[in-house]
Design a protein around this motif. Structure first.
Motif, PDB file in Angstrom:
ATOM      1  N   GLU A 187       0.899  -1.400  -0.044  1.00 30.03           N
ATOM      2  CA  GLU A 187      -0.032  -0.032   0.061  1.00 30.03           C
ATOM      3  C   GLU A 187       0.844   1.271   0.001  1.00 30.03           C
ATOM      4  OE1 GLU A 187      -3.362   0.166   3.062  1.00 30.03           O
ATOM      5  OE2 GLU A 187      -3.385  -1.897   1.742  1.00 30.03           O
ATOM      6  N   THR A 213     -10.862   0.848 -19.387  1.00 27.51           N
ATOM      7  CA  THR A 213     -10.304  -0.059 -18.575  1.00 27.51           C
ATOM      8  C   THR A 213      -8.872  -0.208 -18.697  1.00 27.51           C
ATOM      9  OG1 THR A 213     -12.534  -0.772 -18.688  1.00 27.51           O
ATOM     10  CG2 THR A 213     -10.871  -2.120 -17.411  1.00 27.51           C
ATOM     11  N   PHE A 225      -5.547  -3.002 -18.049  1.00 29.92           N
ATOM     12  CA  PHE A 225      -5.305  -4.332 -17.778  1.00 29.92           C
ATOM     13  C   PHE A 225      -3.712  -4.481 -17.671  1.00 29.92           C
ATOM     14  CE2 PHE A 225      -9.649  -4.376 -20.049  1.00 29.92           C
ATOM     15  CZ  PHE A 225     -10.139  -5.368 -19.226  1.00 29.92           C
ATOM     16  N   LYS A 236      -3.663  -8.232  -5.963  1.00 26.95           N
ATOM     17  CA  LYS A 236      -4.552  -8.156  -4.873  1.00 26.95           C
ATOM     18  C   LYS A 236      -5.725  -8.984  -5.238  1.00 26.95           C
ATOM     19  CE  LYS A 236      -3.179  -3.995  -2.986  1.00 26.95           C
ATOM     20  NZ  LYS A 236      -3.338  -3.370  -1.862  1.00 26.95           N
ATOM     21  N   PRO A 237      -6.217  -9.802  -4.409  1.00 25.10           N
ATOM     22  CA  PRO A 237      -7.418 -10.629  -4.969  1.00 25.10           C
ATOM     23  C   PRO A 237      -8.547  -9.769  -5.166  1.00 25.10           C
ATOM     24  CG  PRO A 237      -7.130 -10.696  -2.523  1.00 25.10           C
ATOM     25  CD  PRO A 237      -6.055 -10.092  -2.978  1.00 25.10           C
ATOM     26  N   VAL A 238      -9.573 -10.234  -6.193  1.00 27.22           N
ATOM     27  CA  VAL A 238     -10.702  -9.480  -6.518  1.00 27.22           C
ATOM     28  C   VAL A 238     -11.907  -9.894  -5.739  1.00 27.22           C
ATOM     29  CG1 VAL A 238     -10.272  -8.537  -8.843  1.00 27.22           C
ATOM     30  CG2 VAL A 238     -11.105 -10.791  -8.642  1.00 27.22           C
ATOM     31  N   ALA A 280      -6.246  -8.073  -9.170  1.00 28.58           N
ATOM     32  CA  ALA A 280      -6.386  -6.606  -9.674  1.00 28.58           C
ATOM     33  C   ALA A 280      -5.175  -5.881  -8.828  1.00 28.58           C
ATOM     34  CB  ALA A 280      -7.507  -5.950  -9.283  1.00 28.58           C
ATOM     35  N   ILE A 311      -3.731  -1.775  -7.850  1.00 24.56           N
ATOM     36  CA  ILE A 311      -4.025  -0.382  -7.859  1.00 24.56           C
ATOM     37  C   ILE A 311      -2.650   0.462  -8.427  1.00 24.56           C
ATOM     38  CG2 ILE A 311      -4.298   1.370  -6.246  1.00 24.56           C
ATOM     39  CD1 ILE A 311      -5.910  -0.623  -4.505  1.00 24.56           C
ATOM     40  N   GLY A 326      -4.241   5.676  -8.173  1.00 20.18           N
ATOM     41  CA  GLY A 326      -5.370   5.246  -7.367  1.00 20.18           C
ATOM     42  C   GLY A 326      -6.322   4.464  -8.169  1.00 20.18           C
ATOM     43  N   SER A 327      -6.251   4.407  -9.430  1.00 21.76           N
ATOM     44  CA  SER A 327      -7.413   3.564 -10.095  1.00 21.76           C
ATOM     45  C   SER A 327      -7.055   1.955 -10.218  1.00 21.76           C
ATOM     46  CB  SER A 327      -7.375   4.080 -11.656  1.00 21.76           C
ATOM     47  OG  SER A 327      -6.400   3.683 -12.369  1.00 21.76           O
ATOM     48  N   ILE A 328      -7.980   1.221 -10.654  1.00 21.49           N
ATOM     49  CA  ILE A 328      -7.583  -0.184 -10.433  1.00 21.49           C
ATOM     50  C   ILE A 328      -7.411  -0.845 -11.956  1.00 21.49           C
ATOM     51  CG2 ILE A 328      -8.673  -2.574  -9.789  1.00 21.49           C
ATOM     52  CD1 ILE A 328     -10.171  -1.028  -7.636  1.00 21.49           C
ATOM     53  N   LEU A 335      -6.861  -4.531 -13.841  1.00 22.62           N
ATOM     54  CA  LEU A 335      -7.270  -5.835 -13.577  1.00 22.62           C
ATOM     55  C   LEU A 335      -6.054  -6.831 -14.318  1.00 22.62           C
ATOM     56  CD1 LEU A 335     -10.955  -6.211 -14.921  1.00 22.62           C
ATOM     57  CD2 LEU A 335     -10.115  -5.789 -12.512  1.00 22.62           C
TER      58      LEU A 335
END
Lengths: 690, 176
Positions: free
Chosen positions: A323, A563, A565, A646-648, A661, A663, A667-669, A671
């Motif tokens: 983080e 999006t 990826f 990180k797990p979705v 996923a 970050i 701050g956006s995610i 996949l």
């Protein structure tokens, strides 16, 4: 309490593996005294913690074992094969009963009794053997009389006589008599002065000199005498101690004369016995001390070099650090966009620090694979005994470090592969001799780093896999047709198909046809790969390629409409840029790349993303796994990115092409795509349309 | 001086509930299950997920799954307004505590409701599945439906919904 129990269990597990390891080595070299001492020490610790935790059954059980090894250690008995065998059995049993010390299962309880009897039997046998007493040049116990009359002004020197007495009594067993100066009236009494004197009877291994050394700083001013009164331990003789006067501050001082007169009143026989006993005891005592000392030093070394930390705490640390890395990426981005030299400098520093912190935290979650290898040592021994095969088990590269989670999930697949090698790979003794191979088969388990991956190999010098047999079997199972031309590699890959087994008979150990497919699935689950090489009559080599960690992934950041990826870099072969028109009006969904027609997957179409802001130029990513190549079309490639995975969450477990996923700095995610699953998707589609 | 009845009322268990709105209907959830309430941030949608799975959001470094509660309850998909909120709840799923975000039209208030004021849910009007609803809270002229979150958002149900959706799309809706 629960926590204590867990710590106890963890410790016990460690000790079990330590004992096992030493025992396996002892089988080869039963005379190695350092190994025997190691086993004894581990058992001793196990007994201690067991009784502390309150499982007396375990403690009692271990106690008997310990007694045997105590005797082995003292060269009273030899470490025979039955003892080793019984110890292994006991260890297996102990592993079971430490979990539930009350032994609720009646079968276990019976077994417990049986084993206890077996061990006691071994102990009895050993009683009958002749005792060989080794002559140890030990120092003998002596009894000293020390009288100490400190200088009256001793306090003004800053000396505390009582500390000297303490130091003295630490040297051995002692009896202290203290006296006040006689005729002291309260008028004359000066609290700054010392009116006390002492006589001490001390039993110690030391000579006079170390005892005198205690008084080294006061010897000039105080009256001190140290006299040896007897060779042996007088304080252990009731005949002597009964004559001693009671401790009385106003009593008479204990003089050499009185002590001698006490001794003369003791019957000669008792004295002689004491002297003899003294000699025998020497050996035991000194060794005991030696063991304790080595334990102490070991303990202190361990406490400096490593600490036990609960693994979920480490996971939490990794989470927090990742983080921090994400937040720091945000800061760096902000500082780049806002020209402020001070901010830039701070952001640079934070970046440096968080990178270092991440590396350290990451390293902490890695553990050596040798722990895992050690476990197989034992398994190989047991199974090869069971099968009546002679097998040498070699491990290499145990110091290779891997993420704990990966090591945990490797245990089952590796176990399976080793069993296969033992059962099907290594031939029987006779067969090996016939084919001119060394009588003992070899299984080598090795691991090494290469690039960003860790490789683990299981190699045997057994009979190898018959590619032709696999082919036939696959044809009868209708996995392939007669005309299919397969490369050797493709044929070997067939053994990973569910339900495929070459074993003629089902044995306890393997051959049920469930297995290799599960092995492959387990390895794929931790983002690894598996390959087989084999030469008939020479052996088989299975190689596992594994990522160093599960939590960080090197990927390519791409965009499809809005999006983001991430595609794992390891699966990417090449990237191209083409005009989008080239893709449209293509019914076969094949694209020509480098003179090759490759099936492609348009992520916009595939993921049902709206046809908005379609760019004129798109990027093609060529994905490759060991058997297939497909092209994936995305809007644009942003660049390389180190993603913290990180797990979705369980709610998206049906969207299996998303492996997690991450970050991004803003701050956006994004996949993270699973390349294997994407390739599989395309292949299923192709088959459907075909 | 208090009457005896009043005393009794005071010893009664009073629980707090967070009320919110979906379209024109009122719902409430146990405050103990509510982790926090958020404004709607950027949402990353996951391709090919069921309609009511609205995507994921970044909750201080955690990836939080988001559910469109309205689609889940058979209403139209949520339209984002200034009032739209995410209620982050904690639920028990398969023995694990999971956090998830639920999209609602607007969050209203926290109500203190004595247990005796919660009425059993009416079995006649089964507009919503009964196992989703723990009871009804009467407030003025309105009824507030008290939700059983563990049931509403259980994974099995997610699976069931998926099946139902698939069946719907293939034209053979089966009654469960």
């Amino acid at each position: 309490m629960e926590n204590l129990h867990n710590i106890y269990l963890e410790e016990a597990e460690d000790l079990f593996s330590k004992i096992e390891e030493s025992l396996l080595l002892l089988e080869k070299a039963p005379d190695d005294s350092s190994l025997i001492a190691e086993v004894f020490r581990s058992m001793h610790t196990l007994k201690g913690s067991s009784s502390m935790y309150g499982s007396n059954k375990v403690a009692d059980f271990v106690h008997n074992l310990e007694t045997i090894y105590d005797k082995v250690r003292g060269r009273e008995i030899d470490l025979s094969q039955p003892i080793i065998e019984a110890t292994f059995k006991s260890l297996d049993h102990l592993k079971k009963i430490v979990e539930s010390p009350d032994i609720p299962d009646p079968i276990d309880a019976k077994y417990h009794e049986k084993l206890t009897a077996e061990i006691l039997g071994l102990l009895d046998e050993s009683e009958g053997t002749d005792k060989i007493t080794t002559q140890v040049q030990g120092t003998k116990r002596k009894t000293f009389l020390i009288s100490f009359t400190p200088d009256k002004d001793i306090f003004t020197n800053g000396t505390k006589p009582i500390l000297l007495i303490d130091e003295l009594t630490d040297l051995g067993t002692s009896q202290v008599f203290s006296y006040m100066e006689k005729g002291l009236s309260s008028k004359k009494y000066d609290p700054k002065k010392c009116y006390t004197s002492w006589d001490i009877l001390l039993v110690a291994d030391e000579d006079e000199n170390p005892i005198k050394d205690v008084f080294i700083f006061v010897e000039e001013t105080s009256k001190i005498s140290v006299t040896k009164v007897f060779d042996g331990n007088l304080l252990s003789l009731p005949e002597f101690t009964s004559q001693l006067p009671p401790v009385d501050l106003n009593g008479n001082r204990l003089t050499l004369k009185t002590v001698k007169s006490f001794i003369s009143k003791i019957p000669k026989k008792v004295l002689e016995m004491q002297e003899e006993e003294n000699e025998i005891m020497e050996i035991d005592v000194t060794e005991e001390v030696a063991v304790e000392e080595t334990q102490k030093t070991q303990g202190s070394e361990e406490s400096i070099t490593s600490i036990r930390v609960a693994s979920d705490k480490l996971d939490e640390l990794m989470n927090q650090v990742s983080e921090l890395v994400t937040t720091q990426a945000g800061l760096s981005m902000y500082s780049e966009n806002n020209f402020d030299p001070v901010l830039n400098a701070i952001a640079d520093n934070v970046e440096k620090l968080s990178r270092q912190l991440r590396d350290i935290a990451f390293e902490m979650t890695l553990i050596q694979i040798s722990n895992l290898f050690r476990r197989f040592n034992r398994v190989t021994r047991d199974i090869s005994n069971q099968l009546g095969k002679a097998v040498k088990f070699v491990t290499e590269g145990g110091e290779t470090e891997l993420d704990k989670k990966i090591i945990d999930s490797l245990s089952d697949p590796l176990m399976h592969l080793i069993r296969n090698s033992l059962d099907h790979g290594i031939e029987s003794r006779e067969e090996r001799i016939k084919t001119g191979k060394p009588e003992k088969g070899t299984i080598k388990l090795s691991s090494y780093y290469s690039g960003a991956k860790v490789y683990i190999q299981i190699e045997d010098d057994g009979r190898g896999i018959d590619a032709e047999k696999i082919r036939e079997k696959a044809i009868t199972n209708r996995l392939i047709s007669k005309d299919d031309k397969l490369s050797e590699k493709e044929i070997f890959d067939l053994i990973f198909v569910p339900g495929f087994s070459l074993a003629k008979s089902v044995t306890d150990i393997s051959g049920r046809g469930v297995g290799m497919d599960v092995v492959k699935k387990n390895i794929l689950d931790i983002r690894g790969d598996i390959s087989v090489e084999s030469k008939m009559g020479q052996g088989t080599k299975i190689t596992l390629g594994l990522p160093l960690t599960l939590s960080v992934i090197d990927g390519l950041l791409v965009k499809v409409q809005s999006t983001s990826f991430i595609v794992p870099l390891v699966d990417i072969k090449k990237c191209f840029e083409i005009k989008r028109e080239e893709l449209s009006n293509d019914f076969n969904e094949l694209i020509k790349l480098e003179d090759d027609k490759i099936p492609y997957l348009d992520l916009r179409k595939e993921f049902l993303i709206k046809d908005e802001d379609v760019p004129a130029k798109v990027s093609i990513i060529l994905l490759e796994n060991e058997s297939n190549r497909i092209a994936v079309c995305v809007d644009s490639i942003v660049g390389e990115y180190q993603a913290v995975l990180k797990p979705v969450g369980k709610y998206y477990r049906n969207q299996e092409f998303v492996s997690g996923a991450t970050i991004l700095g803003d701050g956006s995610i994004a996949l993270v795509l699973d390349a294997y699953k994407i390739i599989a998707r395309k292949i299923v589609k192709q088959k459907k349309s075909a | 001086m208090r009457s005896i009845e009043e005393e009794q009322e005071h010893t009664e268990v009073v629980e707090s509930y967070l009320s919110f709105k979906l379209d024109d209907e009122f719902f409430a959830v146990d405050v103990k299950k509510v982790f926090e309430i958020l404004e709607v941030p950027a949402i990353t949608s996951i391709p090919l997920a069921p309609d009511y799975m609205a995507g994921v959001i970044n909750l201080r470094g955690k990836v939080l799954p988001l559910i469109d509660t309205k689609v889940k309850f058979g209403l139209d998909p949520i339209e984002f307004t200034v009032d739209t909120c995410i209620v982050v709840i904690e639920i028990e799923v398969e023995g694990e505590t999971l956090q998830m975000g639920t999209l609602v039209d607007s969050v209203l208030e926290v109500l203190d409701v004595p247990n005796s004021n919660i009425q059993p849910s009416p079995s006649i009007e089964a507009k919503y599945r009964l196992d989703f609803i723990l009871g009804m809270i009467r407030r003025d002229d309105d009824f507030i439906m008290l939700l059983n979150l563990d049931e509403v958002f259980s994974i099995q149900d997610v699976m069931y919904m998926q099946e139902a959706n698939e069946n719907l799309s293939s034209g053979e809706l089966t009654e469960k």
